[in-house]
Design a protein around this motif. Structure first.
Motif, PDB file in Angstrom:
ATOM      1  N   ILE A  37       3.892  -2.743 -11.661  1.00 13.01           N
ATOM      2  CA  ILE A  37       2.420  -2.936 -11.379  1.00 13.01           C
ATOM      3  C   ILE A  37       1.709  -1.315 -10.383  1.00 13.01           C
ATOM      4  N   LYS A  38       1.011  -0.231 -11.027  1.00  5.53           N
ATOM      5  CA  LYS A  38       0.650   0.298  -9.813  1.00  5.53           C
ATOM      6  C   LYS A  38      -0.941   0.861  -9.923  1.00  5.53           C
ATOM      7  N   LEU A  39      -2.021   0.631  -9.135  1.00  6.28           N
ATOM      8  CA  LEU A  39      -2.779   0.357  -9.079  1.00  6.28           C
ATOM      9  C   LEU A  39      -3.884   1.556  -8.514  1.00  6.28           C
ATOM     10  N   PHE A  40      -4.701   1.615  -9.059  1.00  4.28           N
ATOM     11  CA  PHE A  40      -5.256   2.960  -7.992  1.00  4.28           C
ATOM     12  C   PHE A  40      -6.538   2.422  -8.115  1.00  4.28           C
ATOM     13  N   ILE A  41      -7.102   2.368  -6.824  1.00  7.27           N
ATOM     14  CA  ILE A  41      -7.958   1.359  -6.542  1.00  7.27           C
ATOM     15  C   ILE A  41      -9.712   2.747  -5.656  1.00  7.27           C
ATOM     16  N   SER A  42      -9.985   3.175  -6.249  1.00  9.97           N
ATOM     17  CA  SER A  42     -11.406   3.537  -5.847  1.00  9.97           C
ATOM     18  C   SER A  42     -11.743   3.391  -4.346  1.00  9.97           C
ATOM     19  N   GLN A  43     -11.886   4.024  -3.516  1.00  9.56           N
ATOM     20  CA  GLN A  43     -12.345   3.849  -1.955  1.00  9.56           C
ATOM     21  C   GLN A  43     -14.174   3.507  -1.891  1.00  9.56           C
ATOM     22  N   HIS A  51      -8.574   7.212  -3.653  1.00 13.28           N
ATOM     23  CA  HIS A  51      -8.189   6.111  -3.849  1.00 13.28           C
ATOM     24  C   HIS A  51      -7.347   5.572  -3.444  1.00 13.28           C
ATOM     25  N   ALA A  52      -7.155   4.816  -2.608  1.00 15.29           N
ATOM     26  CA  ALA A  52      -6.038   3.975  -3.014  1.00 15.29           C
ATOM     27  C   ALA A  52      -4.746   3.206  -3.563  1.00 15.29           C
ATOM     28  N   VAL A  53      -3.755   3.534  -3.478  1.00 18.88           N
ATOM     29  CA  VAL A  53      -2.721   3.351  -4.359  1.00 18.88           C
ATOM     30  C   VAL A  53      -1.463   2.511  -4.245  1.00 18.88           C
ATOM     31  N   ILE A  54      -1.847   1.310  -5.168  1.00 18.83           N
ATOM     32  CA  ILE A  54      -0.746  -0.304  -4.354  1.00 18.83           C
ATOM     33  C   ILE A  54       0.261  -0.581  -5.903  1.00 18.83           C
ATOM     34  N   ASP A  55       1.373  -0.832  -5.418  1.00 16.77           N
ATOM     35  CA  ASP A  55       1.883  -1.189  -6.202  1.00 16.77           C
ATOM     36  C   ASP A  55       1.837  -2.378  -6.423  1.00 16.77           C
ATOM     37  N   LEU A  56       2.583  -3.771  -6.702  1.00 14.59           N
ATOM     38  CA  LEU A  56       2.598  -5.313  -7.777  1.00 14.59           C
ATOM     39  C   LEU A  56       4.039  -5.236  -8.175  1.00 14.59           C
ATOM     40  N   ASN A  72     -14.611   0.203  -4.490  1.00 10.20           N
ATOM     41  CA  ASN A  72     -13.584  -0.170  -4.685  1.00 10.20           C
ATOM     42  C   ASN A  72     -13.126  -1.424  -6.081  1.00 10.20           C
ATOM     43  N   SER A  73     -13.762   0.049  -7.500  1.00  8.07           N
ATOM     44  CA  SER A  73     -13.154   0.117  -8.800  1.00  8.07           C
ATOM     45  C   SER A  73     -12.138   0.454  -8.767  1.00  8.07           C
ATOM     46  N   LEU A  74     -11.127  -0.115  -9.863  1.00  5.38           N
ATOM     47  CA  LEU A  74     -10.399  -0.522 -10.816  1.00  5.38           C
ATOM     48  C   LEU A  74     -10.208   0.560 -12.207  1.00  5.38           C
ATOM     49  N   THR A  75     -10.184   1.952 -11.130  1.00  2.00           N
ATOM     50  CA  THR A  75     -10.035   3.483 -12.251  1.00  2.00           C
ATOM     51  C   THR A  75      -8.408   3.021 -13.452  1.00  2.00           C
ATOM     52  N   LYS A  76      -6.954   3.076 -13.229  1.00  2.00           N
ATOM     53  CA  LYS A  76      -6.507   3.637 -13.937  1.00  2.00           C
ATOM     54  C   LYS A  76      -5.466   2.771 -13.444  1.00  2.00           C
ATOM     55  N   TRP A  77      -4.332   2.292 -13.969  1.00  2.00           N
ATOM     56  CA  TRP A  77      -2.962   1.436 -13.741  1.00  2.00           C
ATOM     57  C   TRP A  77      -2.157   1.782 -14.355  1.00  2.00           C
ATOM     58  N   TYR A 130       0.928  -1.018   0.355  1.00  2.00           N
ATOM     59  CA  TYR A 130       0.021   0.104   0.110  1.00  2.00           C
ATOM     60  C   TYR A 130       0.961   1.323  -0.575  1.00  2.00           C
ATOM     61  N   ILE A 131       0.830   1.781  -1.225  1.00  2.00           N
ATOM     62  CA  ILE A 131       2.032   2.986  -1.469  1.00  2.00           C
ATOM     63  C   ILE A 131       1.141   4.245  -0.592  1.00  2.00           C
ATOM     64  N   GLY A 132      -0.320   4.618  -0.778  1.00  2.00           N
ATOM     65  CA  GLY A 132      -0.873   5.400   0.418  1.00  2.00           C
ATOM     66  C   GLY A 132      -2.332   6.399  -1.072  1.00  2.00           C
ATOM     67  N   ASP A 133      -2.563   7.305  -0.336  1.00  2.00           N
ATOM     68  CA  ASP A 133      -3.625   7.698  -0.946  1.00  2.00           C
ATOM     69  C   ASP A 133      -3.447   8.606  -2.386  1.00  2.00           C
ATOM     70  N   GLU A 134      -3.978   8.609  -2.764  1.00  2.00           N
ATOM     71  CA  GLU A 134      -4.544  10.207  -3.799  1.00  2.00           C
ATOM     72  C   GLU A 134      -5.946  10.142  -4.607  1.00  2.00           C
ATOM     73  N   THR A 135      -6.059  11.717  -4.368  1.00  2.00           N
ATOM     74  CA  THR A 135      -7.341  11.896  -4.468  1.00  2.00           C
ATOM     75  C   THR A 135      -7.071  12.146  -6.963  1.00  2.00           C
ATOM     76  N   VAL A 136      -8.310  10.756  -7.545  1.00  2.78           N
ATOM     77  CA  VAL A 136      -8.426  10.482  -8.958  1.00  2.78           C
ATOM     78  C   VAL A 136      -9.613  11.173  -9.259  1.00  2.78           C
ATOM     79  N   GLY A 137      -9.777  12.448 -10.302  1.00  4.29           N
ATOM     80  CA  GLY A 137     -11.443  12.839 -10.606  1.00  4.29           C
ATOM     81  C   GLY A 137     -12.270  12.778  -9.487  1.00  4.29           C
ATOM     82  N   GLY A 138     -11.656  13.738  -8.052  1.00  7.70           N
ATOM     83  CA  GLY A 138     -11.969  14.165  -7.317  1.00  7.70           C
ATOM     84  C   GLY A 138     -12.534  12.801  -6.583  1.00  7.70           C
ATOM     85  N   THR A 139     -12.403  11.853  -6.450  1.00  6.36           N
ATOM     86  CA  THR A 139     -12.604  10.453  -5.552  1.00  6.36           C
ATOM     87  C   THR A 139     -10.863  10.350  -4.987  1.00  6.36           C
TER      88      THR A 139
END
Length: 213
Positions: A155-161, A138-143, A164-169, A127-136
């Protein structure tokens, strides 16, 4: 150039050494995976860009992706990629040519139908941290792959809190390429036929077929 390559290698080793099976990351990843497991099929608009700062590359493409189980169809302006779980087609509209090959899931490291469960096999996650994407938020996770010879070293995942949707990676390879993917207009209310995930040659008059099987 050699110093740059050495630095990249050092960073890869550093990342591999410190990436762990992070419990906080696992909770987020499991929630994301559970969400998509309940969806039999979906479509979405997808933005894809290739960036390589060293080589001055910054290319962007937009298209549509449809996924049903292990099957997927990715439609971009410059190509259409279709996979029915057994056969892999790549159609190039500019030259009206289609390449056909056997689909090997072992060689398809991160396909559009696998990205939601990639963490379950052969990856460490943190778990890298949190980041706001499109006003929402997101949890930022590295694989990070356990296999040092894997095509992608991270692989860096951005998952809406919020849902729980994956919006970008972003996928990072060892040559300095970064592959950015963004999902918009997600639609789970579809029911595509299996035939949609096969290349229908009759719809492309005069197409040149290159069969690599």
């Amino acid at each position: 150039m050699k110093k740059l390559a050495a630095l990249v290698s050092l960073l890869c080793v550093y990342t591999l050494s410190f990436a762990q099976y992070d419990e906080n990351a696992l909770k987020v990843l499991d929630a994301m995976s559970a969400k998509y497991k309940k969806i039999p099929a979906y479509s979405a608009d997808i933005s894809y860009s290739l960036v390589n700062e060293t080589d001055g590359i910054n290319e962007e493409f937009r298209g549509k992706i449809t996924v049903k189980g292990e099957k997927y169809r990715l439609e971009l302006d410059e190509q259409v990629v279709i996979n029915d779980g057994t056969t892999f087609w790549t159609y190039l509209p500019d030259v009206n040519e289609v390449n056909i090959d056997n689909y090997d899931p072992d060689e398809d490291e991160i396909s559009p139908s696998k990205i939601y469960e990639a963490y379950k096999d052969g990856y460490k996650y943190v778990y890298i941290g949190d980041e706001t994407v499109g006003g929402t938020k997101h949890a930022v996770i590295d694989l990070v792959p356990n296999d040092k010879d894997a095509q992608y070293f991270k692989i860096k995942l951005f998952i809406s809190q919020s849902d729980n949707s994956l919006t970008k990676w972003t996928m990072f390879d060892k040559s300095g390429n970064q592959y950015h993917y963004t999902i918009d207009n997600f639609n789970s209310g579809i029911n595509p036929t299996d035939a949609y995930f096969q290349f229908d040659q009759s719809k492309y008059p005069g197409v040149e077929v290159i069969d690599l099987r």
